[in-house]
Every structure is written in C-alpha cells, then in structure tokens.
Design a protein around this motif. Structure first.
Motif, PDB file in Angstrom:
ATOM      1  N   SER A  48      77.606  66.481  60.610  1.00 34.33           N
ATOM      2  CA  SER A  48      77.596  67.275  61.823  1.00 34.33           C
ATOM      3  C   SER A  48      76.487  68.326  61.808  1.00 34.33           C
ATOM      4  N   GLN A  49      75.923  68.527  60.670  1.00 27.72           N
ATOM      5  CA  GLN A  49      74.863  69.521  60.630  1.00 27.72           C
ATOM      6  C   GLN A  49      73.483  68.916  60.454  1.00 27.72           C
ATOM      7  N   HIS A  88      73.295  61.540  60.844  1.00 29.12           N
ATOM      8  CA  HIS A  88      74.584  61.346  61.446  1.00 29.12           C
ATOM      9  C   HIS A  88      74.862  59.860  61.632  1.00 29.12           C
ATOM     10  N   GLY A 122      71.611  66.679  61.848  1.00 26.94           N
ATOM     11  CA  GLY A 122      70.758  66.039  62.825  1.00 26.94           C
ATOM     12  C   GLY A 122      71.167  64.606  63.078  1.00 26.94           C
ATOM     13  N   TYR A 123      70.538  64.016  64.034  1.00 28.72           N
ATOM     14  CA  TYR A 123      71.005  62.763  64.555  1.00 28.72           C
ATOM     15  C   TYR A 123      70.876  61.608  63.565  1.00 28.72           C
ATOM     16  N   LEU A 154      81.063  68.402  74.414  1.00 28.04           N
ATOM     17  CA  LEU A 154      79.775  68.160  73.760  1.00 28.04           C
ATOM     18  C   LEU A 154      79.951  67.391  72.453  1.00 28.04           C
ATOM     19  N   GLN A 176      77.387  51.893  72.155  1.00 26.98           N
ATOM     20  CA  GLN A 176      76.314  51.051  71.623  1.00 26.98           C
ATOM     21  C   GLN A 176      76.878  49.871  70.861  1.00 26.98           C
ATOM     22  N   ILE A 205      80.496  63.526  72.914  1.00 24.73           N
ATOM     23  CA  ILE A 205      79.446  62.661  73.470  1.00 24.73           C
ATOM     24  C   ILE A 205      78.846  61.712  72.418  1.00 24.73           C
ATOM     25  N   PRO A 206      78.483  62.207  71.235  1.00 22.23           N
ATOM     26  CA  PRO A 206      77.897  61.270  70.265  1.00 22.23           C
ATOM     27  C   PRO A 206      78.851  60.138  69.887  1.00 22.23           C
ATOM     28  N   LYS A 244      78.853  57.687  72.658  1.00 22.64           N
ATOM     29  CA  LYS A 244      77.568  56.999  72.722  1.00 22.64           C
ATOM     30  C   LYS A 244      77.495  55.914  71.649  1.00 22.64           C
TER      31      LYS A 244
END
Lengths: 459, 660
Positions: free
Chosen positions: B436-437, B443, B439-440, B530, B541, B533-534, B537
């Motif tokens: 969670s810290q 993650h 970056g994408y 917020l 996918q 959302i990931p 997403k």
C-alpha cells in the motif's frame, strides 16, 4: 497513503481515455437515443429521490433504485455499442466482449447491494417507524413505473435481453408463472397473455408499483405506516430475486465456465473427435464463453505415435469449429523423442493411397501393400513436405510401426470421390489447384475418416 | 334416517373389498360424496348446537366413543387383518393423542366462530393434509385411524347423528372415493361440496325449512342472527373453493417429481422434493462439522473465520451502544461491520470454494471465484462509501445533536478489533503494508502468486505447477489474492471508521463541533472509495482476460524468444490471461516449417512460456499441411479464401520450395 496517490495518477489518464472512448461511441446514431434516455433517467431519478425524502417513504426509495438500475442498464447498452466498435488490443487479446458481461454482472450486483441496503434500513425502521407522507407517493410511483416501462420496452438492450432470456427464471417469474398457469386452468382464454415467459424487468416494475399502490391505500385509509417498510422489504426481496439469476449467469461467464446448455453438444463433438483415427485421448478440455454466446476453448489431443499430426489437427479443428469459434488444439504424442520416431514417415503413414504418384520415393515394403487394409505402416510415399529434407529417415520406423496394423480401410473407395471433386472445386477457386501435392493428401482423408465418423455428412 | 346411514355404511364396507368397478361409475361416487358432505355439514351444524349445552370435553369423549364403537363394529381391527406390532402401537397411540388434540381444537373453534367458518377453514386444511400426507397414511396402514379409541355406545340421538355424519360416514365415503377416484379429485370435489353445503346450511339453518332436520335435536336455540351470511364469508368461501381447486389439481406433480431435464444419455431426470428435504435434514450437523473442518484446514479461511467470529461479537456490542447513543458514526459503523460480516462470509465461502476440484463446468478449477468475490467486495465497499457519503452530506447540512456517552470506549474497542484483524491479515500475507505504500508497480507485483504455495499444492492441473511457482515466488515475494484483498480492505475501512469515530468524539467533547461527525464520515467515505478503486480495477482486468500485468514483460520477452525458435515461421492469436491467482492460462497458434517436428516445437514453446509464468498452456502447431487440410475440409468459399490468406502469410509459400 500510497494507494491513494497511485490511484489519482491512474484516474486522470482513465478520465482522458473515457472521454476519448465516449466520443467514439457518440459517433453512433443509436447511442444518441440511449444518451437521451440516460439524461431523462437522471432527471427522473433526481425528482424521485427528492420525493423520497419529502415522503420519507423507504418503499419509494427501493423503487427508485430500480430506476437507478435502469440507468446502469443504459450504460451497459452503451458499453455494448462501444464493444462492437472496439477491436482487440494486444493487451486485451480476446477483445472487449467480456466488458458487456462484466457490466451486466456489476449492475445486477449493484442492484442487489442496493436492495441489501434497503433491507438494512427497513430493519432500522422497524425499530422506530417514522411517519410517511403520501403526498407524492403515488405520483412518484407512476412516474417511475412509466419511465421504467418506457425504457425497458423502447430501448433495445441487447446484453440484458440476452441474459434475461438465457438465465434461469427468477423466483418472481416462477411464482407468476405458477399463478398464471393455475389461472389459465380456470380461464383458458388468458393463456396467450400469461403463459409465455414474462420479462423479469417488466415484472418487477409492475410488482413494485403494485406494492406501492397497496402501501398508498393502506396509509391513506388506516394510517398504517409499517406497511411502507414491509413493502420496501418486499420490493428489495423481489429485486434480489430478479437480479440473482442474472448475476449468476453472467458471473458464470466471468468465471470461465462451460455453459450447461452446450455441454451436450460439446460431449457429442468430443466423442466424435475421440473416434477420429489416430486419436487416443482428449483431455484438458476447457470450453468457456467469451462474451454472450461466443464460445472459446482449448483442448489437448493425445494421438498415436504414427498418426499425422496436421491431419488430426485439421479434423479436430473442423469438428469443433462449428461450436467453438476461438479454438486452440494441442496435439500431443507420448514418447515422441524416441529415436525411431524423429522422422517424417509418421506423417507419411496417413497418406498411403496409390495416387501419390508425384513422390518418387521407393516404397520400402511395397510388396506388402494391401489397398483395402491400408495399414499405417506403409511409408511408401512421404508427403511432399518431408520428401526433400529428410528422405533417409523414412526407413527407420518401419519395423516398429508395422506392429500397429489396423484394418480400417473398408470405406476407401466410395469415400474419396465426392471429397476429391469437392476439393478441386473449392480449392481451385483461389488458384491453388496447381499444387498437386495437396491432393495427394486430401484424397486419403475421407478414406480414413469416412469409416470412423459414423455417417457424419461430409462438408 | 338411521337405516339410510347403516345401509350406506354397509355398502361402503362392501365395496371396500376387491376393486372391480368400471370408471364410468365415477358419477355415482361423486353423488355419494356430495350426499355425505352435505350430511357432514349438517352434522357439524348440529354439533354446534349441541356444544351450546354440552361441555366440549364431554362432547368429544362421547363423540370419539361412539365413533370408535361403530368403527370397531364395522372394521373388526382386532379379529381381522394383520396383527399390530409394538412399534405400530406406539404410532397408534401418538396418532390418537394428536387426533384428540386436533379434534379438541376443532370443536373449540366450532364454538368460537360458528359452523360455517369452521367448515371453511378446516376443510381447507383437510385438502392440504390429504394431498401431502396421503403417502404417510397409506403406508402406516388403515389400522391407526380406525382404532383410535375404545368402544362404547351413546344413547342420545343428536350424538348418534353427529357421530355418523361427521366421523363414520365421512371417513368411509372419503376412503371409498379416494380409492375409486384420484385422491386429489375427491378432495377437490369434497371441499367444493362441503363449502357449498355449509353455505346453504348457514343460510337456511334458522329457516323453518330445516326445522325437520333440527327437530331431532333436543337442545333448543333461540337466537336467529348467529348463522347470518356476510359478504366476506361468501367471498372467502368462493376463494377457498378456488384455492382448493388450484391446490388439488397440481398435487400429482409433487408426488411424482418434476421433470427437470434430460441427462446426456437421454433419460429424463426428475426432481423429488421429498428426497431433497430428507437429504438436507439428515446431513445438517455433519455438513456444519465438515465445513468447519474445511474452514480450519487452511490459513486463509481460518483467518477469515476467526475474524468473522470476533467481528460478529463486537458488532452486536457496537450496534447496541450505537442505538443507545444515537450516533450516526457508531450506528453506521455497527451496521457497516455487520455488512462486513456478510462480506467476510462471502470471502469465507470464496476461500472455501476456490479449493474445490475442477469439474466439467469449472474446467480450470474454482480459483477464479476468489477474484469474483474480490470484485463483489469492491462493489460492496463502493456502495457503502456512496451511502455513507450521501448520508453524511445530509447530516452536514443539518447536523443532529448526538450523545457522546459510551461513544469513545466502543469505538476504541472497534478499533482494537479491527487492528487485530489488520495485523492478522497483514501478518498472514506479508507485504500488505509494503504494497500500500510502495506505488503501483510493486502493488501489482505483490498479489501474484503467494497464498498458493500452500493452497494449490494439491491443485487439479497436471501441468507442472511447482515449476512455475518456484519461479514466480522469486520475483514477487508474497502478497494476496483478490479475495483476501477485498476482505482486508473491508477491515481497513472499518479501522478508518473507528478512527473517525474516535476523532469526532474528541472534537465534539472538546470543542462541541457537532459537524465533526458527518465530516469524519465524509472523509471516511472518500477514503474507502479511493482505496477500493485499485482492487476493482485489478479484478476487472482479470475478469476481462487482460494480459496479466505482472507477467506482461516476461511474456513479451518469451514471445520474442519464441520468434527465434528454429523452424518457426510465425505465431498468431497469442492469448494469455490470468485465470485465478495460481493459474495463468494461455493459448497460442504457431506456424512452423514443414520439416520440423511439432512435438519439439511444443516442448520448446511450453518451456519458454512456463518460464514466463504461464502454467496452463495450449499450443497449436500448424504446418502448411494443416491449412491445406482445413481448406479441403471447409465448404464455403470464404473459408477457403481465409485459409489461403493464412497460407500466404507463411513466407515460405512464395518461393515454392515446399509446394510442388
């Protein structure tokens, strides 16, 4: 927090992409109608929510959620137009057909979650029943009903129409069907109206409006406010009952499952495939629906070591292609690494009829040939693809392969003629007729497969 | 009158013997039934009058006694028929007690609401009983019903008529009719007739016409308004008749089982309701035990289960105090936690189901359910966030007074529970905080394959799972699947809610800012939205069969490598997708030159792609001969054209080396 940060980054590009895709869809004339309906829907929903808060009726709120569901279904419809326009990208290699399914799934699940919230609220209300004002209740009901019915019947919503047809009947539909069947038993004249399968959306709209009318009546006559909560629960339960089969159906598509209704056909095809000559086993069959309707699949076929892979592949593909549009077949042999088999004649064994006159390979054991029992052990003629590069290797497997003689050539003669003529017509058209090597291959196929396919009509 | 009944009863007894009656005599039985029902209604009206003077217990005793006397006389249960076993005696005793209670209630109801209503109600239930319990009655034999009580006789005339009309005659005629006609049919006619006759009697009971019928009754009655028909009774009688008609007509289907469909072999499949009921009732304790065992077997489901229990306990505490203090934050938090429990239940089910063996329909296994459940959980959280948002906006406009009593302790308790959950889940799945810290990219990487080193060792697929696992573990180093992510996000959102409540409590108590509560809710709603959302997403996918992002680079490299395999011309239709957390499936079509061995190509391609993380692969190796065969097999011109194009795409076609 990191998640939020990264989300914002992706969000901005997402919005940009969204507007771009929206322009793509907006180019279509049909989508204008949907956009118009969507705008009216938003307006209508706004009014309804206002009336909900002014009447303080939770039943009307539950009914309003159906209008919101209509909005979702309109969005789904837009998505299905977009899907038709979009081509598969390298990343989404199957195309975007599944987005339609996902949209249907998401909107049905959202409707159910909304119903769940209504249930929660109604439980709270049962503890402390507030007063309901009937002023706009009936107006709201009829506005929502008219609008819902209008949307359902005038917008041709392909994905939802498909799902509501394909999914199992909902609990509500079952009950209405039961009721109408017994009603038709008494008054047979009604059978044409009631007996066909009811559209679940129309049904739930009507049922919800009916519940609201009862609510209105009881509150007007008796000031019996609890009926509002009760009818909210009823509407919520009906919503769940209606949406549940649809979300199960679309969820099963998303889970890549074999649709139950094609299993029978698939079984038949796989049985046919497994009786093809040379096929030992069909395994790892994965068949699943890509979007609504189109089937994709992959299958592993284990074949005899001496069978022609390409021929089997072609036949397997040909059989399954009628049902499965996106098909991948892996041909697979045991012990192929054994030195005796690293050679062409494996393929050559299939092509053993006398008209291999092009190939000038000397038959090894030509004296043993029997045209009626065309054994796989006759490397008399190699197919063209092997005749040049690996000539010497044809000789090695003979001893081994001779042991696997099978009498299956009974249908040779009558099988080959129609196929041959058909082939020369069909194949000659694009100007490939000159390649004689092909014909050598083809003339043999029906003789082998014709005996095994149990009267399957030749294409 | 007496002679008539006895003759009827005797006739009934006579025709209980061998059945050789032609079906054309149905009308006779219907007439008989009609007559009996009419008399039964008459008897009931009489007994209503009787009950005014006789106490109900005495009445029933005499009634039972009389009916039993005649029954024993006619049936001879002790001398004829099979001997009754001890087990059957117990059954008979139970039946007798139940029958007494039922008749007690019946006649008590008769005194309360009059004969007409009783008839309507009781006959209605009679049909249901007859149609549903028909099997039960026939299997336990005719004995129990007939030898209910001991024998004795009564002297009073009305009692005789009542006994004959209501019990004896009705029993015989019913049994005859249900033997001769279908049970449902006789029940339908019976209810119809008894309703009609009850209506008639209700109308005419006080009328002088019926005086002859009533003349044999000793008790007199004065009131004339008690049997008056009202509109509601008539309507309800009509509806009772209709419903009896509807209920009795499809009862055949329930007994024989409904046609569900056809098996693959072509034999029809039936669904028996009784079987299903029996099955479920037998195995419920065992089912619970076994599912508990299954739950505790694996760490994922075990964690969810323990946390679910903890959460449920706390939720009720919180709800209780939330209602007491009337705090939006607390009540919504409590209900949200209750809903979390439903989300947890779903996550639990998904974690359980994902370990099921692959079936015909779920050919890749059930692993994908976790992703779907993660998606639903994400939607759930979004809906929660939306409602929280709307409500807190409403409260922001009109902030209500709220009582902060007990608010802080409860929310601290909630925070502790949720923190335990967060710790447990993040402990079980190492890198959540890092994910969670970080970056994408990291993650995405983190939720690739972990959780299956233990979960899918016994996986169904016969491809080398261990191989791909060894590889992917090196690169990703732990994470969680979508299901666990969804559950984790729920708990995280809860934790945020608890923190929000604590903060708003402090603000309210210290500064008296009542808008702090909705403001906190607003903030929490945005945070939940917020953070979800990931998850949505990623789940989208996967559900849309995207090329798995965490393997994208490796797969592209692998495809380049494949290009370079010796003898390979090109490839087409490369599809790679993540099926579930452990399965990355792929299909690819490869065109090779005619002189290479297909199996070797398959081996090479499989090896290369397995290294890239694809562990369920199907490779179709096509040579030129394949397209020739296909164009030979396909009928249409367009197919042939397409195949030719495919052939042209093979570059060795043009120089004609391989084609004569």
């Amino acid at each position: 927090m990191g998640t939020i940060h990264l989300f914002r980054k992706s969000q901005r590009s997402f919005v940009g992409k969204l507007s771009q895709e929206f322009k793509l869809v907006a180019a279509d004339r049909r989508s204008w109608k949907i956009l118009l309906f969507g705008a009216i829907n938003l307006l209508c929903t706004g009014f309804l929510l206002m009336w909900c808060s002014s009447t303080n009726s939770i039943a009307l709120t539950a009914y309003t959620y159906l209008t919101i569901f209509d909005l979702f279904s309109l969005v789904t419809c837009l998505i299905s137009y977009w899907v038709m326009v979009r081509k598969p990208s390298p990343v989404y290699s199957f195309g975007f057909e599944r987005l339609e399914v996902l949209a249907v799934f998401a909107s049905t699940v959202l409707a159910q979650l909304g119903a769940l919230f209504i249930l929660k609220e109604s439980v709270e209300r049962f503890l402390e029943q507030p007063e309901i004002h009937t002023g706009r209740l009936l107006v709201g009901t009829f506005v929502a009903l008219t609008f819902n019915l209008f949307t359902m019947l005038s917008v041709r919503n392909k994905p939802f129409a498909y799902v509501s047809e394909a999914a199992t009947t909902s609990w509500l539909q079952e009950h209405v069907a039961d009721l109408s069947r017994s009603l038709c038993g008494i008054i047979p004249g009604l059978s044409s109206i009631f007996l066909p399968r009811m559209n679940p959306f129309v049904l739930i709209d009507l049922a919800g409006a009916f519940a609201l009318c009862i609510t209105y009546m009881l509150i007007e006559i008796n000031n019996y406010f609890a009926v509002d909560t009760a009818s909210a629960i009823a509407i919520a339960l009906m919503t769940v009952g209606t949406m549940y089969p649809m979300s199960v159906y679309s969820g099963k598509v998303l889970l890549q499952t074999t649709p139950p209704h094609v299993i029978g056909q698939l079984d038949k095809l796989i049985r046919e495939v497994s009786t093809l000559d040379g096929v030992l086993e069909v395994r790892n069959e994965h068949f699943w629906t890509l979007g609504f309707g189109s089937l994709a699949g992959s299958v592993h076929v284990r074949i005899r070591r001496d069978a022609n892979e390409q021929m089997v592949l072609a036949h397997v593909t040909n059989r399954l292609y009628t049902l499965v549009s996106t098909l991948t077949v892996q041909i697979f042999k045991d012990d192929w690494m054994r030195p005796a088999l690293i050679s062409g004649p494996v393929a050559a064994n299939m092509l053993n009829l006398p008209d291999h006159h092009i190939i000038s390979m000397p038959p090894l054991k030509g004296d043993e040939l029997n045209p009626l029992t065309s054994t796989p052990a006759k490397p008399s003629t190699a197919p063209p693809e092997f005749s040049f590069n690996t000539p010497g290797k044809n000789m090695t497997p003979v001893i081994l392969l001779n042991t696997q003689t099978r009498p299956y050539g009974l249908g040779i003669n009558h099988g080959s003629t129609p196929y041959n003529s058909m082939f020369s017509q069909g194949f000659g058209a694009p100007g490939m007729g000159a390649a004689q090597g092909f014909r050598t291959g083809f003339t043999n196929i029906p003789s082998k497969y014709g005996t095994n396919s149990r009267g399957q009509p030749r294409p | 009158m007496e002679e008539k009944y006895s003759s009827h009863a005797l006739a009934g007894g006579g025709s209980l013997g061998p059945v050789d009656v032609p079906s054309a005599r149905f009308t006779k039985y219907i007439v008989l039934l009609c007559f009996t029902k009419f008399l039964k209604a008459l008897g009931l009206f009489e007994s209503y009058d009787l009950l005014k003077v006789v106490h109900i217990v005495q009445f029933i005793f005499i009634l039972k006694l009389g009916s039993a006397f005649f029954m024993v006389l006619f049936q001879k249960p002790f001398s004829s028929g099979k001997t009754i076993t001890k087990h059957q005696w117990i059954k008979i005793f139970k039946h007798a007690v139940a029958g007494c209670i039922i008749s007690l209630l019946w006649f008590f109801g008769l005194t309360l609401c009059g004969p007409l209503r009783t008839l309507l109600l009781f006959e209605h239930s009679d049909i249901v009983v007859i149609s549903l319990l028909n099997v039960l009655f026939t299997s336990s034999g005719g004995g129990p019903a007939k030898s209910k009580v001991e024998s004795w006789s009564s002297l009073i005339m009305p009692f005789t008529t009542v006994i004959f009309f209501v019990v004896v005659l009705d029993f015989y005629v019913d049994s005859i009719c249900s033997a001769k006609m279908e049970v449902s049919k006789s029940a339908r006619y019976g209810s119809f007739l008894i309703c009609i006759s009850a209506l008639l009697f209700g109308n005419f009971w006080t009328h002088p016409i019926t005086d002859q019928l009533r003349a044999m009754n000793k008790p007199a009655h004065q009131e004339s308004t008690e049997h008056v028909l009202s509109g509601g009774v008539v309507v309800s009688a009509i509806f009772f008749i209709l419903s009896a008609n509807i209920l009795a007509s499809p009862s055949k289907r329930g007994q024989k089982g409904t046609l569900v469909g056809y098996s693959p072999e072509g034999t029809p499949l039936y669904n028996f309701m009784g079987d299903a009921l029996q099955h479920s009732s037998q195995s419920i304790p065992r089912f619970i035990k076994e599912s508990l065992k299954q739950i505790l077997e694996e760490s994922d489901s075990r964690h969810i289960f323990y946390f679910l229990c903890l959460n449920l306990v706390f939720t009720f505490v919180e709800l209780f105090y939330g209602v007491l203090t009337n705090s939006l934050g607390l009540i919504s938090d409590g209900f949200h936690m209750l809903f979390d429990c439903s989300a947890l239940v779903m996550g639990l089910f998904a974690a359980l189901m994902s370990r099921w063996k692959a079936t015909r329909i779920f050919s890749y296994g059930y692993g994908r359910i976790e992703i779907l459940s993660g998606f639903i959980n994400g939607l759930f959280l979004m809906v929660i966030a939306f409602f929280l948002f709307v409500e807190s906006v409403a409260r922001l406009i009109d902030p209500p007074e709220l009582d902060t009593y007990m608010l802080a302790p409860v929310s601290v308790g909630g925070l502790i529970v949720n923190l335990i959950g967060v710790c447990a889940f993040s402990h079980a799945h190492g890198h959540v905080h890092g994910a969670s810290q970080g970056g994408y990219h990291s993650h995405d990487h983190s939720h690739s394959h972990h959780g299956h080193s233990h979960g899918h060792n016994h996986s169904h697929s016969d491809h080398g799972h261990s191989h791909s696992h060894g590889h992917s573990h090196g690169s990703s180093g732990g994470g969680m699947n979508a299901n666990m992510r969804g559950v984790f996000l729920h708990i995280l959102a809860d934790t945020l809610g608890s923190i929000g409540v604590i903060v708003s409590t402090i603000l309210i108590e210290q500064f008296g800012w009542f808008f702090a509560d909705p403001l906190c809710s607003l903030f929490i709603a945005v945070l939940i939205f917020l953070s979800v959302i990931p998850l949505i997403k990623d789940a989208c996918q996967v559900l849309l069969l995207r090329l798995p992002p965490e393997n994208e680079k490796e797969i592209n490299i692998a495809l380049e490598k494949i290009q370079k395999i010796e003898g390979l011309i090109s490839y087409r239709d490369p599809h790679f997708w993540r099926h579930s957390a452990s399965v990355v499936a792929g299909t690819i079509h490869i065109q090779v030159m005619s002189d290479v061995l297909e199996q070797r190509i398959v081996q090479q391609v499989t090896g290369v792609l397995k290294d890239a993380g694809v562990n369920n692969l199907t490779v179709q190796v096509e040579k030129e001969a394949y397209f020739q065969h296909m164009s030979g097999l396909s009928t249409g011109f367009h197919d042939v054209l397409a195949m030719t194009k495919q052939m042209e795409s093979m570059k060795y076609y043009k120089d004609g080396t391989y084609i004569m």
